[in-house]
Write a protein that holds these residues in place. Structure first.
Motif, PDB file in Angstrom:
ATOM      1  N   LEU A   1      56.755  48.492  36.346  1.00  0.00           N
ATOM      2  CA  LEU A   1      57.316  47.294  36.965  1.00  0.00           C
ATOM      3  C   LEU A   1      56.300  46.154  36.980  1.00  0.00           C
ATOM      4  CD1 LEU A   1      59.707  46.076  38.670  1.00  0.00           C
ATOM      5  CD2 LEU A   1      58.462  46.881  40.689  1.00  0.00           C
ATOM      6  N   VAL A   2      55.082  46.428  37.452  1.00  0.00           N
ATOM      7  CA  VAL A   2      54.061  45.390  37.566  1.00  0.00           C
ATOM      8  C   VAL A   2      53.570  44.971  36.189  1.00  0.00           C
ATOM      9  CG1 VAL A   2      51.820  44.802  38.563  1.00  0.00           C
ATOM     10  CG2 VAL A   2      53.397  46.265  39.838  1.00  0.00           C
ATOM     11  N   SER A   3      53.464  45.922  35.258  1.00  0.00           N
ATOM     12  CA  SER A   3      52.991  45.580  33.913  1.00  0.00           C
ATOM     13  C   SER A   3      53.948  44.636  33.202  1.00  0.00           C
ATOM     14  CB  SER A   3      52.801  46.856  33.091  1.00  0.00           C
ATOM     15  OG  SER A   3      51.789  47.667  33.633  1.00  0.00           O
ATOM     16  N   LYS A   4      55.243  44.865  33.358  1.00  0.00           N
ATOM     17  CA  LYS A   4      56.211  43.953  32.732  1.00  0.00           C
ATOM     18  C   LYS A   4      56.050  42.538  33.259  1.00  0.00           C
ATOM     19  CE  LYS A   4      59.972  47.024  31.316  1.00  0.00           C
ATOM     20  NZ  LYS A   4      61.409  47.380  31.480  1.00  0.00           N
ATOM     21  N   ARG A   5      55.843  42.427  34.565  1.00  0.00           N
ATOM     22  CA  ARG A   5      55.650  41.102  35.166  1.00  0.00           C
ATOM     23  C   ARG A   5      54.358  40.475  34.650  1.00  0.00           C
ATOM     24  NH1 ARG A   5      58.403  39.939  39.769  1.00  0.00           N
ATOM     25  NH2 ARG A   5      57.889  37.950  40.760  1.00  0.00           N
ATOM     26  N   ALA A   6      53.292  41.277  34.582  1.00  0.00           N
ATOM     27  CA  ALA A   6      52.006  40.748  34.137  1.00  0.00           C
ATOM     28  C   ALA A   6      52.049  40.320  32.670  1.00  0.00           C
ATOM     29  CB  ALA A   6      50.922  41.804  34.351  1.00  0.00           C
ATOM     30  N   LEU A   7      52.728  41.088  31.828  1.00  0.00           N
ATOM     31  CA  LEU A   7      52.847  40.713  30.423  1.00  0.00           C
ATOM     32  C   LEU A   7      53.624  39.412  30.267  1.00  0.00           C
ATOM     33  CD1 LEU A   7      53.512  44.205  28.825  1.00  0.00           C
ATOM     34  CD2 LEU A   7      51.491  42.783  28.512  1.00  0.00           C
ATOM     35  N   ARG A   8      54.593  39.217  31.115  1.00  0.00           N
ATOM     36  CA  ARG A   8      55.333  37.952  31.070  1.00  0.00           C
ATOM     37  C   ARG A   8      54.422  36.794  31.457  1.00  0.00           C
ATOM     38  NH1 ARG A   8      60.712  36.320  34.631  1.00  0.00           N
ATOM     39  NH2 ARG A   8      61.107  34.324  33.570  1.00  0.00           N
ATOM     40  N   TRP A   9      53.538  37.034  32.427  1.00  0.00           N
ATOM     41  CA  TRP A   9      52.579  35.993  32.820  1.00  0.00           C
ATOM     42  C   TRP A   9      51.691  35.605  31.637  1.00  0.00           C
ATOM     43  CZ3 TRP A   9      50.967  39.018  37.814  1.00  0.00           C
ATOM     44  CH2 TRP A   9      51.930  38.802  38.809  1.00  0.00           C
ATOM     45  N   ALA A  10      51.223  36.620  30.887  1.00  0.00           N
ATOM     46  CA  ALA A  10      50.346  36.348  29.750  1.00  0.00           C
ATOM     47  C   ALA A  10      51.054  35.559  28.666  1.00  0.00           C
ATOM     48  CB  ALA A  10      49.807  37.664  29.181  1.00  0.00           C
TER      49      ALA A  10
ATOM     50  N   THR B   1      55.369  30.783  34.123  1.00  0.00           N
ATOM     51  CA  THR B   1      55.826  31.816  35.062  1.00  0.00           C
ATOM     52  C   THR B   1      54.684  32.250  35.960  1.00  0.00           C
ATOM     53  OG1 THR B   1      57.430  32.585  33.409  1.00  0.00           O
ATOM     54  CG2 THR B   1      56.935  34.067  35.257  1.00  0.00           C
ATOM     55  N   TRP B   2      53.504  32.395  35.380  1.00  0.00           N
ATOM     56  CA  TRP B   2      52.321  32.744  36.187  1.00  0.00           C
ATOM     57  C   TRP B   2      52.081  31.693  37.265  1.00  0.00           C
ATOM     58  CZ3 TRP B   2      48.629  35.920  37.873  1.00  0.00           C
ATOM     59  CH2 TRP B   2      47.477  35.370  38.410  1.00  0.00           C
ATOM     60  N   HIS B   3      52.081  30.433  36.890  1.00  0.00           N
ATOM     61  CA  HIS B   3      51.779  29.371  37.853  1.00  0.00           C
ATOM     62  C   HIS B   3      52.836  29.340  38.962  1.00  0.00           C
ATOM     63  CE1 HIS B   3      48.413  27.997  35.572  1.00  0.00           C
ATOM     64  NE2 HIS B   3      49.141  27.705  34.507  1.00  0.00           N
ATOM     65  N   ALA B   4      54.087  29.605  38.611  1.00  0.00           N
ATOM     66  CA  ALA B   4      55.144  29.617  39.632  1.00  0.00           C
ATOM     67  C   ALA B   4      54.947  30.785  40.589  1.00  0.00           C
ATOM     68  CB  ALA B   4      56.511  29.684  38.964  1.00  0.00           C
ATOM     69  N   ASP B   5      54.703  31.977  40.047  1.00  0.00           N
ATOM     70  CA  ASP B   5      54.514  33.155  40.907  1.00  0.00           C
ATOM     71  C   ASP B   5      53.230  33.057  41.710  1.00  0.00           C
ATOM     72  OD1 ASP B   5      56.863  34.238  40.083  1.00  0.00           O
ATOM     73  OD2 ASP B   5      55.990  35.711  38.714  1.00  0.00           O
ATOM     74  N   ALA B   6      52.171  32.520  41.092  1.00  0.00           N
ATOM     75  CA  ALA B   6      50.903  32.377  41.809  1.00  0.00           C
ATOM     76  C   ALA B   6      51.016  31.362  42.934  1.00  0.00           C
ATOM     77  CB  ALA B   6      49.794  31.973  40.840  1.00  0.00           C
ATOM     78  N   ALA B   7      51.871  30.359  42.752  1.00  0.00           N
ATOM     79  CA  ALA B   7      52.080  29.390  43.827  1.00  0.00           C
ATOM     80  C   ALA B   7      52.871  30.013  44.973  1.00  0.00           C
ATOM     81  CB  ALA B   7      52.806  28.165  43.280  1.00  0.00           C
ATOM     82  N   GLN B   8      53.834  30.878  44.615  1.00  0.00           N
ATOM     83  CA  GLN B   8      54.645  31.528  45.645  1.00  0.00           C
ATOM     84  C   GLN B   8      53.849  32.582  46.398  1.00  0.00           C
ATOM     85  OE1 GLN B   8      57.731  34.012  44.097  1.00  0.00           O
ATOM     86  NE2 GLN B   8      58.288  34.831  46.094  1.00  0.00           N
ATOM     87  N   CYS B   9      53.041  33.351  45.657  1.00  0.00           N
ATOM     88  CA  CYS B   9      52.316  34.467  46.279  1.00  0.00           C
ATOM     89  C   CYS B   9      50.968  34.658  45.576  1.00  0.00           C
ATOM     90  CB  CYS B   9      53.136  35.751  46.202  1.00  0.00           C
ATOM     91  SG  CYS B   9      52.428  37.124  47.123  1.00  0.00           S
ATOM     92  N   PRO B  10      49.986  33.813  45.849  1.00  0.00           N
ATOM     93  CA  PRO B  10      48.700  33.915  45.142  1.00  0.00           C
ATOM     94  C   PRO B  10      47.994  35.245  45.364  1.00  0.00           C
ATOM     95  CG  PRO B  10      48.562  32.390  47.003  1.00  0.00           C
ATOM     96  CD  PRO B  10      50.008  32.710  46.811  1.00  0.00           C
ATOM     97  N   GLU B  11      48.053  35.761  46.606  1.00  0.00           N
ATOM     98  CA  GLU B  11      47.392  37.037  46.872  1.00  0.00           C
ATOM     99  C   GLU B  11      48.035  38.160  46.063  1.00  0.00           C
ATOM    100  OE1 GLU B  11      48.819  35.129  49.099  1.00  0.00           O
ATOM    101  OE2 GLU B  11      47.435  34.548  50.683  1.00  0.00           O
ATOM    102  N   GLY B  12      49.361  38.156  46.009  1.00  0.00           N
ATOM    103  CA  GLY B  12      50.063  39.177  45.257  1.00  0.00           C
ATOM    104  C   GLY B  12      49.802  39.079  43.770  1.00  0.00           C
ATOM    105  N   ALA B  13      49.707  37.862  43.248  1.00  0.00           N
ATOM    106  CA  ALA B  13      49.447  37.688  41.821  1.00  0.00           C
ATOM    107  C   ALA B  13      48.084  38.253  41.448  1.00  0.00           C
ATOM    108  CB  ALA B  13      49.538  36.207  41.453  1.00  0.00           C
TER     109      ALA B  13
END
Length: 633
Positions: A167-176, A181-193
Motif C-alpha cells: 500500500l505505502v510503496s504504491k503511494r511512494a512510487l506515485r510520488w516519485a 502528488t507528493w507536494h499535495a500529500d506533503a502539504a496535507q500530512c508532512p509528517e506522514g509523507a
C-alpha cells in the motif's frame, strides 16, 4: 480499531484500569463494553482486556515477561523461540497462568521500560489532529511507531507486513513519478509523507521483486524519493513530530549514500584514489540501501565506497592516482554476485583482478579491495592474484574450519588496513542511551551471544576451533550471580549498559562486533581472542580502553583479575571509551565533519592507514612488469 499493524510486531501494551488505553477516537467504553459493538474488537483489543473494570482476570502466563518481540505463543511451546529464556526469564515463571488484579497488572507492566514506552506512544497516536480523515496515514503512523520503539530499545523490529508495504510503496512510487502528488500529500500530512518514505525506500531501492509495479523501479527511483524527503525534512525536522517520529535514525544514512548531503575533503588527505566503474561489475554495487544494512556489521564496504565517491580525494584520472579502488559489496551475500553453488566467495567466478585495466602498473600493490566481513581463503584465486594488494578488512585472522569451507586467511599488517565493523546509527543511539555512569553499574561482567552449544547456530560455528572460549565463558560466568552470560537475550542493551566489563571472545573468526559495541555501551572490553588485531592503533591507546588476556586463562583467574581492577581505573577507562567511540561511528566524517585531518571518524582512520601504505608503495622496488625478456632492438 485498526490494531493489526501493531499486533504484527508482537508488542505488549500496558493495560490501565478500566481499559483507558483502549479508547481512542470514536471508540469508547459505552459503545464497546455496554453496546458490545463487534467493530471494537480485533486481535489486540478484546472485550476481556478492555471491559474488565477493577475485577481480577486470569492472565495467559506472566505478562511482565513479554517484551522486545517475545510473546507467550512464541516462548511457551515445545521448541521456544531462540532467546526466550535466561536466568531471569524461564518457563516456570512466564508460562504459568495466574489471577491478576488490573491495578497490579498495570504496575508490573510499567516496570518494563519497553512496554511503557510503547504504551505511551499508542496512547497518543490518535491525540494528534493532523492528517485525520484518511486511513493510509494511520497505517503509516502505527507501523512506524512500533519500529521506533523497537529501535529505541536496540531491537531491529519487524518491517511492514506485505499489505502495508504494498500500500505505502504504491503511494511512494506515485510520488516519485508525479511530483505534484507528493507536494499535495506533503502539504496535507508532512509528517506522514516523511514516515511513509522511510518505511519503504529500501524496498524500492531493491526493485521490489515480489510485485510488478510498472514503470522504472530502481535506485534512481529511490534516489528521487530520497531527494523529495530530504528537502521536506530540511524544512520540517522530525524532532518535534512525536508520535510521527519513526525511522529518522534508521534512514539517516540514505541522503549520504545517495550524494544528497554535499562533499567533503577526505579529512584533509592528499591521496588521490581512482574508483573503478566497470559496467560488467556494476551489479555488485546494488541494491545500495539494502546492502548498506543487511547483516549490518558486515556492510562497511557500502559506506566506505560511497564516502570516497563524495570526497575530494577521488580522481577520474588514473595517471594522477596514488591508489586504485575496486568497489564490491561483497558482504551483501545473495543480494549481489554470490552464487548458490559451492563457492567460498561472493565475487563472481569469472572475476580476475589481473584483468583490471591498471592492475599491472605496480603488480597490484596500489589496488584496494574491501572485505567487510570475511577475508577470502588463501586458496582462492583472487587471494593468490591480490597477494600484494591492500586489503581493507575487519578480519585479522581466520582459522581453518574443520567443518569447511576452508577459511584460513589473515591480515598482513605491513600492507593491509584494519577497520571496525559497521554499526547503524539507530543502534549506536540506543547503545549510548543505555550507557550508565560507572558508579551505577551493578553487573561485573557480561557476554550474551552465540556459542557452539547454541542449538540454532550453523555447523561451521559449532565446529569452529576459535569459539570454544565462548562456551567456557557462559559455563562459568552464566552461573555467577554478579555477572550475566548466556545466549542472546531481549534486554541485551540494558545489561551491557549496566556492566563494568564486556567480555569479547573470538567466534567463527578472531573478530566480533561486540568489541566496537562496548565503546558505545561504556563497558570496558575484555578481549579473549589471541589472534585479534585492533584497528587505528596510531590514534587510540588500546591499553587505556581495554584489557586483553590469553584465551587459555581459566575463568576463575579472569574473574579474580576483573575484581582486582580499582574503581578509579574503571572510571578513567569508561571516560576514555566515550572519548574514542567516534572512531567507530560510520555516521561521522561526512560533509563538514570530513573536512579536517584531526576530525574523528572511521573514514579518517582508513585514510591514515592508506596514506602509510601509499607512501611505502612509492619506495617499493616492485616496478618491473609481470614478465620480461631481452629487447629485440
Amino acid at each position: 480499531m485498526q490494531a493489526a499493524a501493531l499486533c504484527a510486531f508482537g508488542l505488549l501494551l500496558p493495560w490501565t484500569a478500566r481499559g483507558q488505553s483502549c479508547w481512542h477516537g470514536e471508540f469508547d467504553e459505552q459503545r464497546c463494553c455496554v453496546k458490545n459493538d463487534p467493530a471494537c474488537w480485533d486481535d489486540l483489543y478484546t472485550r476481556g482486556k478492555c471491559c474488565m473494570g477493577n475485577e481480577t482476570r486470569r492472565s495467559r502466563g506472566d505478562p511482565t515477561c513479554w517484551m522486545d518481540g517475545y510473546s507467550y505463543e512464541e516462548c511457551c511451546k515445545e521448541n521456544p523461540k531462540d532467546g526466550c529464556w535466561d536466568a531471569n526469564f524461564g518457563p516456570e515463571r512466564c508460562c504459568v497462568d495466574k489471577e491478576l488484579n488490573v491495578t497490579d497488572l498495570t504496575v508490573n507492566v510499567l516496570e518494563i521500560d519497553f512496554a511503557e514506552a510503547f504504551g505511551r506512544i499508542l496512547a497518543h497516536l490518535n491525540d494528534d489532529s493532523d492528517c485525520e480523515g484518511e486511513e493510509f496515514w494511520n497505517d503509516v503512523k502505527k507501523t512506524g511507531a512500533a519500529l521506533n520503539v523497537s529501535h529505541t530499545f536496540g531491537q531491529v523490529g519487524r518491517p511492514p507486513n506485505d499489505v502495508i508495504l504494498k500500500l505505502v510503496s504504491k503511494r511512494a512510487l506515485r510520488w516519485a513519478q508525479e511530483p505534484q502528488t507528493w507536494h499535495a500529500d506533503a502539504a496535507q500530512c508532512p509528517e506522514g509523507a516523511l514516515a511513509a518514505v522511510d518505511l519503504v525506500i529500501s524496498d524500492i531501492d531493491r526493485a521490489l521483486e515480489r510485485w510488478t509495479w510498472g514503470g522504472d523501479v530502481s535506485e534512481d527511483t529511490a534516489r528521487t524519493l530520497a531527494g523529495l524527503r530530504h528537502a521536506l525534512a530540511q524544512r520540517r525536522p522530525f524532532a518535534s513530530m512525536q508520535p510521527w517520529r519513526t525511522q529518522d535514525l534508521m534512514v539517516e544514512h540514505v541522503p549520504r549514500l545517495y550524494g544528497l548531503e554535499g562533499h567533503h575533503r577526505c579529512h584533509g588527505s592528499s591521496l588521490r584514489i581512482y574508483m573503478y566503474q566497470l559496467p560488467q561489475y556494476a551489479y555488485m554495487l546494488k541494491p545500495v540501501l539494502r546492502c548498506s544494512q543487511k547483516m549490518s556489521q558486515c556492510s562497511a564496504s557500502v559506506h566506505l565506497h560511497r564516502w570516497l565517491m563524495s570526497g575530494s580525494c577521488r580522481t577520474e584520472s588514473p595517471e594522477e592516482a596514488d591508489l586504485f579502488y575496486f568497489p564490491a559489496y561483497e558482504a551483501c551475500y545473495n543480494e549481489t554476485a554470490c552464487s548458490s553453488g559451492d563457492t567460498e566467495r561472493c565475487f563472481p567466478q569469472s572475476f580476475d583482478p589481473e584483468e583490471l585495466p591498471f592492475f599491472h602498473r605496480r603488480g597490484g600493490q596500489d589496488h584496494i579491495f574491501v572485505f567487510a566481513c570475511n577475508l577470502l581463503p588463501f586458496m582462492d584465486l583472487i587471494s593468490i592474484r591480490t597477494r600484494n594488494s591492500i586489503m581493507v578488512t575487519v578480519e585479522s585472522f581466520q582459522a581453518v574450519n574443520v567443518a569447511g569451507p576452508n577459511m584460513l586467511a589473515w591480515l598482513v599488517y605491513s600492507k593491509d588496513v584494519l577497520i571496525p565493523g559497521y554499526i547503524p546509527a539507530w543502534r549506536v543511539s540506543s547503545m549510548v542511551a543505555f550507557c550508565r555512569p560507572m558508579i551505577e553499574r551493578t553487573i561485573l561482567a557480561t557476554f550474551h551471544g552465540h556459542s557452539r552449544s547454541s542449538e540454532k547456530v550453523g555447523h561451521m560455528y559449532k565446529r569452529s576451533l576459535m569459539s570454544e572460549v565462548r562456551d567456557r565463558i557462559i559455563s562459568y560466568f552464566g552461573q555467577n550471580s554478579c555477572c550475566s552470560a548466556g545466549p542472546p537475550v531481549r534486554d541485551y542493551f540494558r545489561r551491557s549498559g549496566l556492566s563494568r566489563f564486556c567480555l569479547i571472545p573470538a567466534g567463527l573468526t578472531a573478530w566480533t562486533i561486540h568489541l566496537y559495541e562496548a565503546f558505545f555501551f561504556g563497558c570496558v572490553p575484555v578481549i579473549l581472542s589471541d589472534d585479534l588485531t585492533v584497528p587505528f592503533q596510531d590514534v587510540i591507546d588500546w591499553t587505556k580502553v581495554s584489557i586483553k588476556v590469553p584465551t587459555n586463562l581459566t575463568m576463575e583467574e579472569l574473574h579474580q583479575k576483573l575484581l582486582s581492577v580499582r574503581f578509579g581505573t574503571l572510571k578513567r577507562m569508561h571516560q576514555a571509551l566515550k572519548d574514542a567511540r567516534c572512531w567507530f561511528d560510520y555516521s561521522r566524517g561526512w560533509g563538514i565533519e570530513g573536512q579536517h585531518e584531526n576530525d574523528c571518524s572511521p573514514y579518517n582512520g582508513l585514510m591514515r592507514g592508506l596514506a602509510k601504505r601509499a607512501a611505502a608503495i612509492k619506495t617499493s622496488a616492485h616496478a618491473l612488469p609481470k614478465y620480461w625478456e631481452p629487447s629485440t632492438g
